[in-house]
Enzyme design. Structure first.
Site, PDB file in Angstrom:
ATOM      1  N   ASP A  18       0.832  -1.205   0.000  1.00 15.31           N
ATOM      2  CA  ASP A  18       0.000   0.000   0.000  1.00 15.31           C
ATOM      3  C   ASP A  18       0.866   1.254   0.000  1.00 15.31           C
ATOM      4  OD1 ASP A  18      -2.100   1.782   0.271  1.00 15.31           O
ATOM      5  OD2 ASP A  18      -2.208   1.550   2.444  1.00 15.31           O
ATOM      6  N   ASP A  30      -2.242   6.003  -5.442  1.00 14.43           N
ATOM      7  CA  ASP A  30      -2.467   5.019  -4.384  1.00 14.43           C
ATOM      8  C   ASP A  30      -2.594   3.617  -4.956  1.00 14.43           C
ATOM      9  OD1 ASP A  30      -3.073   3.768  -2.020  1.00 14.43           O
ATOM     10  OD2 ASP A  30      -5.034   4.685  -1.764  1.00 14.43           O
TER      11      ASP A  30
END
Length: 499
Positions: free
Chosen positions: A107, A348
């Site tokens: 992430d 992201d």
């Protein structure tokens, strides 16, 4: 973590004894994975789950609850495999007796590495995908694992940068010891950490780990990670790649700046069909600036924007979007981040679909409706099933009428033309009730992030991993920029594998 692909990177965390010498040869560790069919029995179920989780994660980006804290002479390049599935994950093996392997979500939107640790209690985790079904938790050997002091910078980073006096008081250090700064032997107290669709409570630990490369191994001594015994909706741990001090790249950079300060990944285009198996996608630590072959496109770069409220985000400025020849300018709050941390677009890997503010999203949809709505019937029933909009019914020979989409980032020549499969997904819908009626439909894969006037601040948009497929995305922390280059990611994998 919110995402709709799966990415496996094999990082073997084993004790080693020295830092390897400089090398330019990447290490590739192939691992493949397929989308799970056990939870989703139709394409629209996968799309609905992905769209819902993308929206939830974006809301928490804006609320500021995503993370609790504010705050060699030669070049080496290490390449690792990423394989798509239900989420992007990194597979770790901890040094223990016997060794323990576990997969974590990768992430770029957070900056902490944490593991689910035994005993582990996960609330509302039934039915959530978990690549660690055989070994869902790790059992720490306390004799070989060090606690983190309440006076350490790592403890402050995990606790919203609270003072060491506050943290040591929470760790039950006596007042007289706090007054003379004699609390180093007291452990950092547990901390709370929240994502878009879940949360957990963890304690910080340190342990020597290594990433296997061509011998000798690259050692990460005193690697700091969170160990969670309780979680809400988060059955799988996370390897945070964000800009904070506890992220995997930041800790790697303290040992080897070339490896930690510039990394990239290239996501092989995937399908939401559960039975489709895809090739690995490369993650490259220490990505060199030069292209790997003469046939590769150069990177298009845009500047990283500092965000005082969310310092761990990779924020960039978006100037506008083109649909066909129609240029749609972005509002000023998408082009820059203000002193309160509001504005910009987050790149992201942990969000599936790109989220846009309502005004820009509405203009994009209006142009699609103008171009497609006149000749194709809206598939409103598919929109209800998937959470995506607009969707249209198509004949087999008319899908080519979908207009092109380009993203224009801040900076001269910083435009990215998306492949059609990155923003418009067409599939065959079997219908409901077993009627056997099948139709071809297509949906825009960009989502409405809500009215910016009603938002509570934070980033205005998110660039999701679905729109990043087929690009090598590089994060250059030294030059403070993010780059994009069109790639055949499976060919890039093959090219790296030959070096």
């Amino acid at each position: 973590m919110a995402s709709s692909l799966c990415l496996f990177v094999l990082l073997l965390f084993i004790v080693a004894h020295h830092l390897p010498t400089s090398s330019s040869a990447p290490i590739l560790l192939p691992l493949t994975h397929s989308l799970s069919s056990s939870r989703f029995n139709a394409t629209h179920h996968l799309l609905k789950s992905a769209s819902a989780r993308s929206a939830a994660r974006f809301r928490h980006h804006r609320l500021g609850r995503h993370l609790p804290h504010r705050s060699s002479s030669g070049r080496r390049q290490v390449s690792l495999p990423l394989s798509p599935g239900s989420d992007y994950t990194l597979s770790f093996t901890l040094d223990s007796h016997p060794p323990q392997s576990i997969s974590l979500f990768m992430d770029t939107g957070s900056d902490l590495v944490w593991f689910p640790c035994a005993p582990f209690d996960c609330i509302l985790c039934e039915g959530k995908p978990n690549p660690n079904r055989r070994n869902p938790v790790v059992a720490l050997n306390r004799s070989s694992t060090s606690t983190v002091s309440c006076k350490s910078p790592a403890c402050a980073a995990a606790h919203s940068s609270l003072s060491s006096s506050d943290l040591c008081a929470a760790a039950r250090c006596p007042l007289e010891s706090i007054e003379i700064s004699d609390c180093a032997s007291f452990s950092c107290p547990p901390f709370y950490y929240a994502y878009g669709d879940g949360s957990f409570i963890a304690t910080l630990y340190r342990h020597s780990v290594s990433i296997p490369t061509s011998p000798p191994a690259l050692v990460l001594r005193n690697f700091t990670f969170g160990c969670a015994h309780s979680a809400l909706g988060e059955p799988v741990g996370v390897a945070g790649f964000g800009r904070g001090s506890l992220s995997l790249p930041a800790q790697l950079a303290r040992l080897s700046p070339q490896l930690g300060n510039r990394f990239s990944y290239c996501l092989v285009s995937h399908s939401f069909e559960p039975d489709r198996v895809l090739r690995p996608s490369p993650l490259i630590l220490g990505r060199k600036e030069k292209v790997i072959s003469n046939e590769e496109a150069e990177f298009v770069y845009t500047e990283m924007l500092d965000n005082p409220k969310h310092p761990y985000f990779y924020c960039v400025g978006l100037q506008g979007i083109s649909v066909g020849r129609k240029h749609i300018p972005a509002a000023e709050n998408l082009r820059a981040v203000d002193s309160h941390g509001n504005g910009g677009m987050v790149v992201d890997s942990g969000t599936t679909f790109t989220m846009l503010p309502a005004g820009l999203y509405g203009s994009v949809v209006a142009e699609f409706e103008r171009r497609l709505g006149r000749v194709h019937k809206r598939a409103t029933e598919i929109e209800d099933k998937t959470g995506l909009s607009p969707c249209y019914h198509f004949d087999n020979d008319t899908i080519a009428s979908v207009p092109t989409v380009s993203l224009h980032f801040v900076g001269q020549g910083s435009s990215v033309v998306l492949p059609r499969r990155n923003y418009f997904y067409d599939f065959t819908d079997a219908g409901d009730g077993g009627s056997g009626r099948r139709s071809r439909v297509g949906c825009l894969m960009l989502m409405n992030g809500g009215d910016e006037a009603e938002a509570e601040g934070g980033p205005m948009a998110t660039l999701g991993n679905y729109q990043q497929q087929g690009f090598e995305v590089v994060y250059d922390l030294e030059k403070r920029r993010v780059g994009f280059a069109r790639r055949r990611c499976s060919s890039l994998w093959d090219s790296l594998n030959q070096h």
